[in-house]
Design a protein around this motif. Structure first.
Motif, short mmCIF file in Angstrom:
data_model
loop_
_atom_site.label_atom_id
_atom_site.label_comp_id
_atom_site.label_asym_id
_atom_site.label_seq_id
_atom_site.Cartn_x
_atom_site.Cartn_y
_atom_site.Cartn_z
N LEU A 118 0.82 -1.21 0.00
CA LEU A 118 0.00 0.00 0.00
C LEU A 118 0.86 1.26 0.00
CD1 LEU A 118 -2.87 -0.84 2.51
CD2 LEU A 118 -3.06 -0.48 0.04
N GLY A 119 2.02 1.20 0.66
CA GLY A 119 2.89 2.38 0.71
C GLY A 119 3.24 2.87 -0.68
N VAL A 120 3.56 1.94 -1.58
CA VAL A 120 3.91 2.32 -2.95
C VAL A 120 2.69 2.91 -3.66
CG1 VAL A 120 4.72 1.45 -5.18
CG2 VAL A 120 5.66 0.49 -3.06
N ILE A 121 1.54 2.25 -3.48
CA ILE A 121 0.31 2.71 -4.13
C ILE A 121 -0.11 4.08 -3.58
CG2 ILE A 121 -2.17 2.22 -4.30
CD1 ILE A 121 -1.40 -0.73 -4.65
N PHE B 131 -6.37 0.46 -5.29
CA PHE B 131 -5.97 1.69 -4.59
C PHE B 131 -6.09 1.56 -3.08
CE2 PHE B 131 -10.39 2.01 -6.03
CZ PHE B 131 -11.04 2.20 -4.82
N GLY B 132 -6.46 0.37 -2.60
CA GLY B 132 -6.60 0.15 -1.16
C GLY B 132 -6.66 -1.34 -0.91
N THR C 39 -0.83 7.62 -5.52
CA THR C 39 -2.15 8.26 -5.53
C THR C 39 -2.23 9.41 -4.53
OG1 THR C 39 -2.98 6.61 -3.94
CG2 THR C 39 -3.35 6.15 -6.25
N SER C 40 -1.07 9.78 -3.96
CA SER C 40 -1.01 10.89 -2.98
C SER C 40 -2.03 10.69 -1.86
CB SER C 40 -1.25 12.24 -3.66
OG SER C 40 -0.31 12.45 -4.67
N THR C 41 -2.13 9.46 -1.38
CA THR C 41 -3.05 9.15 -0.28
C THR C 41 -2.25 8.97 1.00
OG1 THR C 41 -4.43 7.95 -1.85
CG2 THR C 41 -4.84 7.53 0.49
N ALA C 42 -2.73 9.52 2.10
CA ALA C 42 -2.08 9.30 3.40
C ALA C 42 -2.58 7.97 3.97
CB ALA C 42 -2.41 10.43 4.35
N PRO C 43 -1.70 7.26 4.72
CA PRO C 43 -2.17 6.03 5.38
C PRO C 43 -3.38 6.36 6.25
CG PRO C 43 0.21 6.21 5.55
CD PRO C 43 -0.27 7.51 4.97
N LEU C 44 -4.38 5.48 6.22
CA LEU C 44 -5.66 5.71 6.89
C LEU C 44 -5.50 6.17 8.33
CD1 LEU C 44 -8.76 5.48 6.86
CD2 LEU C 44 -8.50 3.09 7.49
N PHE C 45 -4.69 5.44 9.10
CA PHE C 45 -4.62 5.72 10.53
C PHE C 45 -3.82 6.97 10.84
CE2 PHE C 45 -5.67 1.21 10.26
CZ PHE C 45 -6.81 1.19 11.04
#
Lengths: 215, 215
Positions: free
Chosen positions: B56-59, B185-186, B63-69
Motif C-alpha cells: 500500500l505504501g507504494v500505491i 488503490f486500497g 495516488t497521494s493518499t495518506a495512510p488511513l490511521f
C-alpha cells in the motif's frame, strides 16, 4: 461511551432516548442512501433523528480531502460502488449534471424550515435528496429549492426571501462549525449515544448498536 | 462486465469459474478482516482465491493518499470502526506496535512460498495476518516471517536466504505494478469476473455477486 447500567436506564426510558444525529450534505449521493433509510431505521428502535445539514466542501478544505468522485481510481470505483449500493438497497439512483453541485441553497432552506417545523423540513429534505439522486435533477438554484418546498406546503415567497438574508447564512455557518467540532469528516455521518458511524455502509453497525445498546 | 448468457455458461461450468483475486497488504488490518473470511466465502460458491500481496505504501505514494490511521479525524474513527468490525465478525483484533510496519519481508516470503505451493502460502499468509492483528505481534523482520513459516513446514533456511536475493525483490515489484495496473488503490481489494470490490465491508456485495452472477 456509557456504562452498561446507564445504557439500560436509557433503553428502559423509551422515547426519552437520545436521538440519532444524522449529518449530511445534499450534494452527497451516499448521504442520499442514508436519508432513504435512517428515519425508518430509527423508528424501529424508538429513536428520533436529528437531521443536520453541513457542507462537505468546507470540511474537505479543512482536512485537505479531495471530493470522492474527483479522486483518481477511487472516483471511478465509487461510481460503480454507488450504483451497486443503490441496487442492493432497492432505491433509484441517477446523478445530476453537474456533480458536485452547490448544496448551499438546499441546506439553508432546510434549516429555515427546520427552525419552524422539523417534520416538514425532513419531508422536504428527503424530497431534495430524491430529486437530486433519485431523479437526477439539478437542485442547486434557490428557485428549484423553493419550488420543491412549496410542493410540500411551504410558503415559497417567505422562503425565497429568507434565503438571501444574513440570518440564514450565519445559521448554516454555525451548523458546519458544529459538525466539524463533532468530528464529522464525511457524509452520511451518524452519532448515537456518543458513538460515531461514518457511511451509508455502516448503517448495519448502527442498527446493531441500536438493537443492543452498544456491543 | 459479461453478458447474462456468458455468466450462466460460466456458472454452469463449476470449478472452471474464474478465481476471486484478493489483493492485500500484510500491514492492513482491514485486509486481515478480509483474509479471515475470503477463503470460506469463495468455497461456498465453488471459487478459488488468488492471494496477491502488494504494498500500500507504494500505491499511496502514487495516488497521494495518506495512510488511513495517520489521517486527521478519520484515523481515530477508523481505529474505533476497525474494532467494531472485528467484533461484528467475531475475530480477535490486536494491533502491533509500531503501526504501520514494513510488510516487505512477509510479502516476499509469501510470494516465494506461493511459487512453490499455493495452498501452503495461503496457510502461512493467514498465519502472518493472525500473528500481526489477532495476536498483535510485530512481523516486520525476516526472522519472524521465517519463524512463522517454519511452523507450517517451510524450509526456513531456504526461505531466509531467498528473502535477500534479487529474484524475490523483483517478483514483489512486479506484483505491486500488476496491482496498480489492475486499479487497486486500497486493501483488501477483490476482483471477480472483472468486477472490483474494495474493502472488507464490501464482502456482502461480493457474496451477492457470487450468488447471483452479478446483479
Amino acid at each position: 461511551m456509557m456504562s452498561d447500567g446507564a445504557k439500560s436506564t436509557v433503553a428502559a426510558a423509551g422515547k426519552t432516548m437520545s436521538p440519532i444525529t444524522f449529518y449530511f450534505d445534499f450534494t452527497s449521493p451516499y448521504a442520499y442512501l442514508g436519508a432513504c433509510r435512517i428515519d425508518d431505521l430509527a423508528r424501529l428502535y424508538d429513536r428520533d433523528v436529528d437531521w443536520r445539514p453541513m457542507l462537505l466542501g468546507v470540511i474537505f478544505r479543512q482536512t485537505s480531502t479531495a471530493p470522492l468522485f474527483e479522486q483518481p481510481l477511487k472516483g471511478d470505483y465509487a461510481m460503480q460502488d454507488l450504483h451497486r449500493c443503490a441496487r442492493a438497497l432497492g432505491v433509484p439512483i441517477n446523478l445530476p449534471d453537474p456533480m458536485p453541485f452547490s448544496s448551499v441553497p438546499a441546506a439553508r432552506a432546510f434549516l429555515w424550515m427546520k427552525d419552524r417545523d422539523d417534520a416538514l423540513a425532513r419531508r422536504v429534505g428527503r424530497a431534495y435528496f430524491d430529486a437530486a439522486f433519485g431523479a437526477g435533477r439539478d437542485i442547486s438554484s434557490p428557485e428549484t429549492v423553493v419550488e420543491i418546498a412549496t410542493e410540500h406546503g411551504v410558503d415559497g415567497s417567505a422562503l425565497l426571501s429568507a434565503l438571501g438574508e444574513d440570518e440564514i447564512k450565519a445559521r448554516l455557518r454555525t451548523e458546519v462549525e458544529a459538525a466539524i467540532s463533532a468530528g464529522v469528516f464525511g457524509a452520511p455521518f451518524f452519532v448515537v449515544d456518543g458513538e460515531p458511524f461514518w457511511g451509508a455502509d455502516r448503517m448495519d453497525h448502527l442498527e446493531r448498536w441500536l438493537a443492543s445498546g452498544g456491543w
